[in-house]
Design a protein around this motif. Structure first.
Motif, PDB file in Angstrom:
ATOM      1  N   PHE A  36       0.813  -1.220   0.000  1.00 35.16           N
ATOM      2  CA  PHE A  36       0.000   0.000   0.000  1.00 35.16           C
ATOM      3  C   PHE A  36       0.851   1.276   0.000  1.00 35.16           C
ATOM      4  N   HIS A  37       2.142   1.127   0.037  1.00 37.02           N
ATOM      5  CA  HIS A  37       3.004   2.305  -0.034  1.00 37.02           C
ATOM      6  C   HIS A  37       2.719   3.016  -1.360  1.00 37.02           C
ATOM      7  N   PRO A  38       2.536   4.369  -1.320  1.00 36.82           N
ATOM      8  CA  PRO A  38       2.206   5.084  -2.554  1.00 36.82           C
ATOM      9  C   PRO A  38       3.176   4.788  -3.710  1.00 36.82           C
ATOM     10  N   ALA A  78      -9.786  11.720  -3.892  1.00 36.38           N
ATOM     11  CA  ALA A  78      -9.447  10.326  -3.552  1.00 36.38           C
ATOM     12  C   ALA A  78      -8.862  10.256  -2.141  1.00 36.38           C
ATOM     13  N   ARG A  79      -8.024  11.223  -1.802  1.00 37.92           N
ATOM     14  CA  ARG A  79      -7.400  11.216  -0.458  1.00 37.92           C
ATOM     15  C   ARG A  79      -8.432  11.507   0.622  1.00 37.92           C
ATOM     16  N   LEU A  89      -5.687   2.612   1.054  1.00 37.86           N
ATOM     17  CA  LEU A  89      -5.302   3.014  -0.299  1.00 37.86           C
ATOM     18  C   LEU A  89      -6.165   4.194  -0.746  1.00 37.86           C
ATOM     19  N   ALA A  90      -5.526   5.216  -1.350  1.00 39.08           N
ATOM     20  CA  ALA A  90      -6.303   6.308  -1.954  1.00 39.08           C
ATOM     21  C   ALA A  90      -6.658   5.893  -3.384  1.00 39.08           C
ATOM     22  N   THR A  91      -7.957   5.856  -3.673  1.00 39.18           N
ATOM     23  CA  THR A  91      -8.419   5.384  -4.993  1.00 39.18           C
ATOM     24  C   THR A  91      -9.361   6.419  -5.593  1.00 39.18           C
ATOM     25  N   ALA A 126      -5.961   4.390  -9.682  1.00 37.09           N
ATOM     26  CA  ALA A 126      -7.030   4.764 -10.621  1.00 37.09           C
ATOM     27  C   ALA A 126      -7.215   3.590 -11.579  1.00 37.09           C
ATOM     28  N   ARG A 127      -8.370   2.934 -11.470  1.00 33.68           N
ATOM     29  CA  ARG A 127      -8.595   1.779 -12.343  1.00 33.68           C
ATOM     30  C   ARG A 127      -9.314   2.233 -13.611  1.00 33.68           C
TER      31      ARG A 127
END
Ligand SMILES: Nc1ncnc2c1ncn2[C@@H]1O[C@H](COP(=O)(O)OP(=O)(O)OP(=O)(O)O)[C@@H](O)[C@H]1O
Ligand SMILES: [Mg+2]
Length: 237
Positions: A36-38, A78-79, A89-91, A126-127
């Motif tokens: 999960f590290h950016p 997202a954050r 996780l920021a998504t 971002a999916r």
């Protein structure tokens, strides 16, 4: 999210992009084994983006300030949602959409794929699902062995969607009109970020896409107009 080992900047055409955004290779390839590290999210996103970006646009970089502003808003949102939900996780889940308008060869598709790359290096997940409008209608056309509704749901529910070349049909069929309305209406109602490119002028939208689709697009999208000559002809000259 899987662990992605350190990545080669050249392979993903990242040198210029990272330099432009002040991101170092030391950061990008950091993060030990924390998935999960950016930085790992960025490496994962870069490898995923490379699978959907056409060869021609693999080194695209955004130079439109309006697109940068849009990406910054998506990241902030997202954050915020990450903090509110306590997610690791920021998504990208919700946000405004963007409508890139301009005549042929002005760089809309280039900027759209650039936006995918720009978002990937930030470490916010971002999916993306990407399609041209023409390919979308082709994929949804009822035919044997294809569940068109399941296929439609892939685009309708995409976390973030690129629709390239919307409104290209001079005489849209009822099928095209129905797909456009169902897709845009759903994304409008759920605030799902959508990046759309079109050759149409703003004043031509309603005539080509219909009032109901156009009304929703105008509310949900920030317009960005591309001007100038056809860059393809410039290359040929
Ligand atoms: N900022 C840029 N830097 C370098 N090359 C660019 C840039 N913008 C566009 N190009 C190049 O110019 C050509 C036309 O760009 P693009 O395909 O994005 O145009 P478009 O607006 O999507 O056109 P169409 O409406 O016909 O689809 C492509 O070869 C693209 O790679
Ligand atoms: Mg294009």
């Amino acid at each position: 999210m899987q662990w992605i080992p350190p990545i080669n900047l050249k392979r993903y055409h990242l040198e210029q992009l990272l330099a432009a955004r002040g991101i170092t290779v030391d950061w990008l390839n950091s993060g030990e084994t924390d998935t999960f590290h950016p930085a790992n999210v960025a490496r994962y996103s870069i490898t995923e983006a490379a699978k959907i970006i056409p060869f021609h646009f693999q080194d695209a970089i955004v130079d439109s300030p309006d697109i940068h502003t849009w990406l910054t808003e998506l990241i902030t949102q997202a954050r915020k949602e990450q903090a509110a939900r306590g997610n690791p996780l920021a998504t990208v889940l919700h946000g405004r959409s963007l409508l890139l308008l301009g005549s042929t060869g002005t760089g809309k598709t280039h900027q759209a794929y650039g936006a995918i790359r720009e978002l990937a290096i930030t470490g916010v997940a971002a999916r993306w699902v990407v399609t041209t409008a023409a390919d979308l209608y082709g994929a949804l056309r009822p035919r044997h062995g294809i569940d068109s509704e399941a296929e439609f749901a892939r685009y309708r529910d995409a976390r973030i969607l690129l629709i390239d070349d919307l409104g290209a049909d001079r005489t849209p069929t009822e099928f095209v009109e129905e797909v456009n309305f169902r897709l845009i209406n759903h994304r409008y109602e759920h605030h799902l970020p959508t990046l759309i490119t079109t050759n149409l002028l703003r004043k031509e939208l309603a005539a080509r896409l219909g009032d109901r689709v156009t009304s929703r697009l105008i509310e949900m999208c920030q317009p960005v107009v591309f001007e100038g000559p056809d860059r393809r002809r410039g290359e040929a000259a």
